[in-house]
Design a protein around this motif. Structure first.
Motif, PDB file in Angstrom:
ATOM      1  N   LEU A   1       0.829  -1.198   0.000  1.00 13.64           N
ATOM      2  CA  LEU A   1       0.000   0.000   0.000  1.00 13.64           C
ATOM      3  C   LEU A   1       0.868   1.255   0.000  1.00 13.64           C
ATOM      4  CD1 LEU A   1      -2.939   1.037   0.172  1.00 13.64           C
ATOM      5  CD2 LEU A   1      -2.633   1.147   2.651  1.00 13.64           C
ATOM      6  N   MET A   2       1.928   1.276   0.807  1.00 16.20           N
ATOM      7  CA  MET A   2       2.800   2.437   0.885  1.00 16.20           C
ATOM      8  C   MET A   2       3.558   2.657  -0.420  1.00 16.20           C
ATOM      9  SD  MET A   2       2.193   3.665   3.841  1.00 16.20           S
ATOM     10  CE  MET A   2       3.522   4.852   4.016  1.00 16.20           C
ATOM     11  N   GLN A   3       3.774   1.595  -1.176  1.00 15.22           N
ATOM     12  CA  GLN A   3       4.502   1.712  -2.441  1.00 15.22           C
ATOM     13  C   GLN A   3       3.664   2.367  -3.533  1.00 15.22           C
ATOM     14  OE1 GLN A   3       5.579  -2.397  -3.099  1.00 15.22           O
ATOM     15  NE2 GLN A   3       7.588  -2.181  -2.126  1.00 15.22           N
ATOM     16  N   GLN A   4       2.379   2.561  -3.290  1.00 11.99           N
ATOM     17  CA  GLN A   4       1.491   3.073  -4.336  1.00 11.99           C
ATOM     18  C   GLN A   4       1.326   4.591  -4.323  1.00 11.99           C
ATOM     19  OE1 GLN A   4       0.603   1.040  -6.718  1.00 11.99           O
ATOM     20  NE2 GLN A   4       1.643  -0.580  -5.553  1.00 11.99           N
ATOM     21  N   TRP A   5       2.279   5.317  -3.740  1.00 10.13           N
ATOM     22  CA  TRP A   5       2.152   6.771  -3.722  1.00 10.13           C
ATOM     23  C   TRP A   5       2.167   7.356  -5.125  1.00 10.13           C
ATOM     24  CZ3 TRP A   5       5.891   9.954  -5.782  1.00 10.13           C
ATOM     25  CH2 TRP A   5       7.138   9.389  -6.007  1.00 10.13           C
TER      26      TRP A   5
ATOM     27  N   SER B   1      -1.944  -1.404  -7.552  1.00 13.48           N
ATOM     28  CA  SER B   1      -2.123  -0.044  -8.072  1.00 13.48           C
ATOM     29  C   SER B   1      -3.537   0.176  -8.603  1.00 13.48           C
ATOM     30  CB  SER B   1      -1.100   0.255  -9.171  1.00 13.48           C
ATOM     31  OG  SER B   1      -1.312  -0.554 -10.318  1.00 13.48           O
ATOM     32  N   MET B   2      -4.148  -0.847  -9.197  1.00 10.34           N
ATOM     33  CA  MET B   2      -5.513  -0.714  -9.694  1.00 10.34           C
ATOM     34  C   MET B   2      -6.505  -0.550  -8.543  1.00 10.34           C
ATOM     35  SD  MET B   2      -5.633  -0.553 -12.960  1.00 10.34           S
ATOM     36  CE  MET B   2      -7.343  -0.963 -13.340  1.00 10.34           C
ATOM     37  N   ILE B   3      -6.287  -1.291  -7.462  1.00  6.01           N
ATOM     38  CA  ILE B   3      -7.170  -1.168  -6.300  1.00  6.01           C
ATOM     39  C   ILE B   3      -7.046   0.219  -5.676  1.00  6.01           C
ATOM     40  CG2 ILE B   3      -7.592  -1.971  -3.946  1.00  6.01           C
ATOM     41  CD1 ILE B   3      -8.685  -3.829  -6.056  1.00  6.01           C
TER      42      ILE B   3
END
Length: 400
Positions: free
Chosen positions: A82-86, A376-378
């Motif tokens: 989740l944190m990687q999706q900035w 990333s899509m979520i």
């Protein structure tokens, strides 16, 4: 002869038609697109408008169903992922900005500006944005604009579904080319993490140490797991009522936290054999909005609607292309993230998983594709539909 049981069967049959077409075309034609088309034609011809309600799916899907499913998402996405999706967050915000800016300034050259204002928030999001604009237009005495907002919500997916499928196909093929060439070397730990990503993947996490001790299998029945999932969802709903943050966002975050500490099992709904009934109910709830899209409604506003969708999507594509180059992200994936604004969750999850399953020839390839595209899509769907579109609608409603 027609009753609630037959209504359920009809819903299932329509849903299955979409799955069959998606499988036959290797996900080039998304199942959600086919199901939406079949239902729309059905509503115009032989299907009762209250089909989904009469099947008993609406009360379940739009209350406990949505909270359980989103909390479940938290059991399949780690805090690290989740944190990687900035970058996804930035891409979606920039993409929505491009859609709004170009739509607001260019579209009025071809259509009534009132319709532009009423239609842009639904184009960037879901039912909350659509109803906000519809009510605002109605209160302002703008009947056509009120109908336009709802119609935009009903049909925007017909543009979003195929475009997203095309982007994800291109991205998946690129990723597989790198993977099969040997340029990508994965560690055992990375392979283990990949195996747990996806709405239906169940990884072996028996050796993973958690803060809370694991409940013995003989006591951890399917109902116990569902009860724990519901408890976390209840906390999320309470936080949503008493904080500025939506309850569904809390559901995602708390699902991740509860799984990290060991209170919830990874991919819980599948372990409890309950995933598909929830997903089926929620998707039919989404498609239920098509019942309001009548031929007469489309006939009067189809022209402006097509114009606004084309201009808005072009605006998004331009700005996403620029930001994807700045952030060094593949444009097809970045554009697919932005396009989640046209449908949101759970369609984003279904299209992504179907594409990965169709392209990957082995379980490892499918898991690799899911690890690169699914998180990333979520996140994209939550940023565009759940959060940003509501704020946009609040601003645009004041302009009518």
């Amino acid at each position: 002869m027609y009753n609630f049981v037959l209504a359920f069967v009809i819903c299932a049959f329509v849903y299955v038609i979409g799955e069959w077409v998606s499988t036959a075309t290797k996900a080039w034609v998304p199942s959600v697109f086919v199901t939406a088309v079949v239902l729309l034609i059905g509503y115009w011809t032989v299907l009762p408008k209250e089909l989904v309600t009469e099947a008993g799916l609406i009360p379940f899907a739009n209350t406990i169903g949505i909270y359980l499913l989103i909390t479940h998402i938290g059991t399949i996405i780690s805090l690290k992922q989740l944190m990687q999706q900035w970058k996804t967050v930035v891409i979606c915000l920039v993409g929505l900005g491009g859609m709004l800016a170009i739509g607001y300034f260019v579209a009025p050259m071809f259509m009534d500006k009132t319709l532009v204002i009423a239609g842009l928030p639904p184009l960037t999001g879901g039912i909350v944005a659509a109803t906000t604009m519809s009510d605002a237009a109605k209160n302002a005495g703008l009947t056509v604009a009120s109908v336009f907002a709802i119609a935009m919500y009903c049909v925007q997916g017909f543009a979003g579904y195929p475009l997203t499928a095309l982007c994800l196909q291109k991205e998946g093929q690129r990723l597989l080319k790198e993977y099969r060439s040997g340029n990508v070397v994965l560690t055992d730990k990375e392979k283990e993490e990949m195996a747990s990503i996806g709405m239906t993947a169940i990884a072996d996490d028996s050796d993973v140490k958690k803060l809370l001790p694991k409940l013995p299998d003989k006591w951890n029945s399917a109902v116990v797991m569902l009860g724990k999932l519901g408890f976390v969802a209840w906390i999320a709903s309470q936080l949503g009522m008493h904080t500025p943050v939506s309850g569904v966002i809390w559901a995602l975050v708390l699902g991740i936290v509860a799984t990290t500490i060991g209170f919830l099992e990874s991919n819980l709904l599948n372990r409890a054999n309950s995933y598909w009934i929830l997903m089926f109910a929620l998707m039919m709830y989404v498609f239920d909005g098509l019942k309001n899209c009548t031929p007469a409604m489309l006939k009067t506003i189809i022209g402006p609607m097509v114009i606004l969708i084309i201009i808005g999507v072009i605006g998004m594509a331009i700005t996403v292309f620029i930001i994807s180059k700045v952030l060094k992200i593949s444009f097809p994936l970045a554009f697919a993230n932005g396009l989640t604004a046209l449908y949101g969750f759970p369609c984003d999850a279904i299209i992504t998983e179907a594409t990965c399953n169709a392209l990957g020839q082995t379980e490892e390839e499918k898991s690799y594709l899911m690890s690169k595209m699914f998180p990333s899509m979520i996140v994209g769907g939550f940023v565009t539909v759940t959060i940003t579109s509501v704020l946009i609608a609040g601003v645009f409603a004041q302009w009518l």
